[in-house]
Design a protein around this motif. Structure first.
Motif, mmCIF file in Angstrom:
data_model
loop_
_atom_site.group_PDB
_atom_site.id
_atom_site.type_symbol
_atom_site.label_atom_id
_atom_site.label_comp_id
_atom_site.label_asym_id
_atom_site.label_seq_id
_atom_site.Cartn_x
_atom_site.Cartn_y
_atom_site.Cartn_z
ATOM 1 N N ALA A 1 16.314 37.759 -21.191
ATOM 2 C CA ALA A 1 17.052 37.227 -22.343
ATOM 3 C C ALA A 1 18.520 37.608 -22.318
ATOM 4 O O ALA A 1 19.380 36.829 -22.757
ATOM 5 N N GLY A 2 18.833 38.780 -21.793
ATOM 6 C CA GLY A 2 20.232 39.200 -21.723
ATOM 7 C C GLY A 2 21.073 38.280 -20.864
ATOM 8 O O GLY A 2 22.264 38.053 -21.145
ATOM 9 N N VAL A 3 20.452 37.711 -19.813
ATOM 10 C CA VAL A 3 21.173 36.772 -18.947
ATOM 11 C C VAL A 3 21.471 35.491 -19.712
ATOM 12 O O VAL A 3 22.574 34.929 -19.621
ATOM 13 N N LEU A 4 20.510 35.009 -20.495
ATOM 14 C CA LEU A 4 20.743 33.794 -21.270
ATOM 15 C C LEU A 4 21.797 34.030 -22.353
ATOM 16 O O LEU A 4 22.597 33.128 -22.653
ATOM 17 N N ASP A 5 21.826 35.218 -22.931
ATOM 18 C CA ASP A 5 22.887 35.540 -23.893
ATOM 19 C C ASP A 5 24.252 35.505 -23.218
ATOM 20 O O ASP A 5 25.242 35.048 -23.810
ATOM 21 N N LEU A 6 24.303 35.974 -21.953
ATOM 22 C CA LEU A 6 25.563 35.934 -21.205
ATOM 23 C C LEU A 6 25.963 34.485 -20.910
ATOM 24 O O LEU A 6 27.157 34.141 -20.953
ATOM 25 N N VAL A 7 24.992 33.640 -20.616
ATOM 26 C CA VAL A 7 25.265 32.216 -20.409
ATOM 27 C C VAL A 7 25.880 31.611 -21.666
ATOM 28 O O VAL A 7 26.860 30.852 -21.602
ATOM 29 N N LEU A 8 25.321 31.942 -22.823
ATOM 30 C CA LEU A 8 25.862 31.427 -24.079
ATOM 31 C C LEU A 8 27.291 31.928 -24.307
ATOM 32 O O LEU A 8 28.170 31.151 -24.709
#
Length: 278
Positions: A89-96
């Motif tokens: 999930a942290g990677v997707l937060d970084l994408v956002l």
């Protein structure tokens, strides 16, 4: 002195199946993972009344109208479709975060590609994430394209239907209730979420790449299964559809280093990759 145990060599039929998988997808199934061949193909053998892998390979080699597409079904069965909602999930937060920075710098509708999307949890997670961001901050909804080599996985992704076990992997109760509906024994993504995704079948090794340029490409946990030559080929092809300033997202154990000169680590977003300067 105890000698290390070695996996037994592949039989002739198994070797031909491994070769077929690599030719079609670039995925290399080493001896240590060869157990997957029997476990993945046993249902197909039973369904077709075949007693062994040798009979299956002979049936593929014989061809004919009755066995049209059998090789594709074998390859499909061997593909690893492990995935879950909001994986890393942290990677997707970084994408956002990166997407918000891109829009702040040059307001526009972003284009995002979820490559090797499997049964759809990754693109649906992105759709939820960006929909929630739009409600909070007005961030424009991006175009999200999702592709996979497996027709079977794509059919499930398009339907957006998941078991109780699958829906609980990575999804909070709040998101389950907000974005999914119970349909008999399944949870189905609401139409408003599914319609924000564009699905297509795609072989990263050989099919034409999606048209246009992308701001963000996610190709997570794919390279780890590819031969070195296939990794380079896929990375170079992805670099060709990244716009200047765009970003590539790989899996936690994957890197572009040593596989391509077209991409380098991003200085702004740790763990992501950008086009190399020329």
């Amino acid at each position: 002195m105890n000698m290390p145990l070695q996996a037994p060599p592949l039989g002739s039929a198994a070797h031909k199946i491994v070769t077929l998988l690599e030719q079609r997808t670039g995925q290399h199934l080493d001896v240590g993972r060869a157990w997957r061949i029997d476990s993945a193909l046993q249902p197909m053998l039973r369904e077709r009344g075949l007693s062994s892998l040798d009979e299956l390979v002979a049936r593929i080699a014989a061809g004919g109208r009755c066995e049209e597409g059998l090789a594709d079904l074998v390859v499909d069965a061997l593909l690893n479709q492990e995935t879950s909602f909001f994986r890393d999930a942290g990677v997707l937060d970084l994408v956002l975060t990166a997407a918000m920075d891109m829009v702040a710098e040059a307001p526009r509708r972003l284009r995002i590609w979820s490559a090797a999307c499997s049964t759809g949890q990754e693109p649906l997670s992105l759709a939820m994430l960006f929909s929630e961001a739009q409600e909070r901050s007005g961030l424009p909804l991006p175009e999200i394209r999702a592709t996979d080599i497996s027709a079977r996985a794509l059919a499930r992704a398009r339907a957006g239907r998941y078991t109780q076990f699958e829906i609980q992997r990575g999804l909070s109760i709040r998101r389950m209730m907000a974005w999914f509906e119970v349909r008999e024994e399944y949870w189905e993504a609401k139409a408003e979420l599914r319609y924000r995704l564009l699905f297509a079948q795609q072989n990263l090794m050989s099919d034409p790449m999606p048209s246009g340029k992308f701001d963000i490409v996610l190709c997570r946990n794919v390279l780890m299964y590819l031969s070195p030559a296939a990794r380079s080929q896929v990375l170079n092809r992805i670099a060709g559809v990244l716009r200047p300033g765009g970003l590539l997202v790989l899996g936690a154990g994957e890197t572009v280093i040593g596989h391509t000169e077209a991409l380098v680590p991003s200085e702004c977003y740790r763990g992501l990759y950008r086009l190399a300067a020329h």
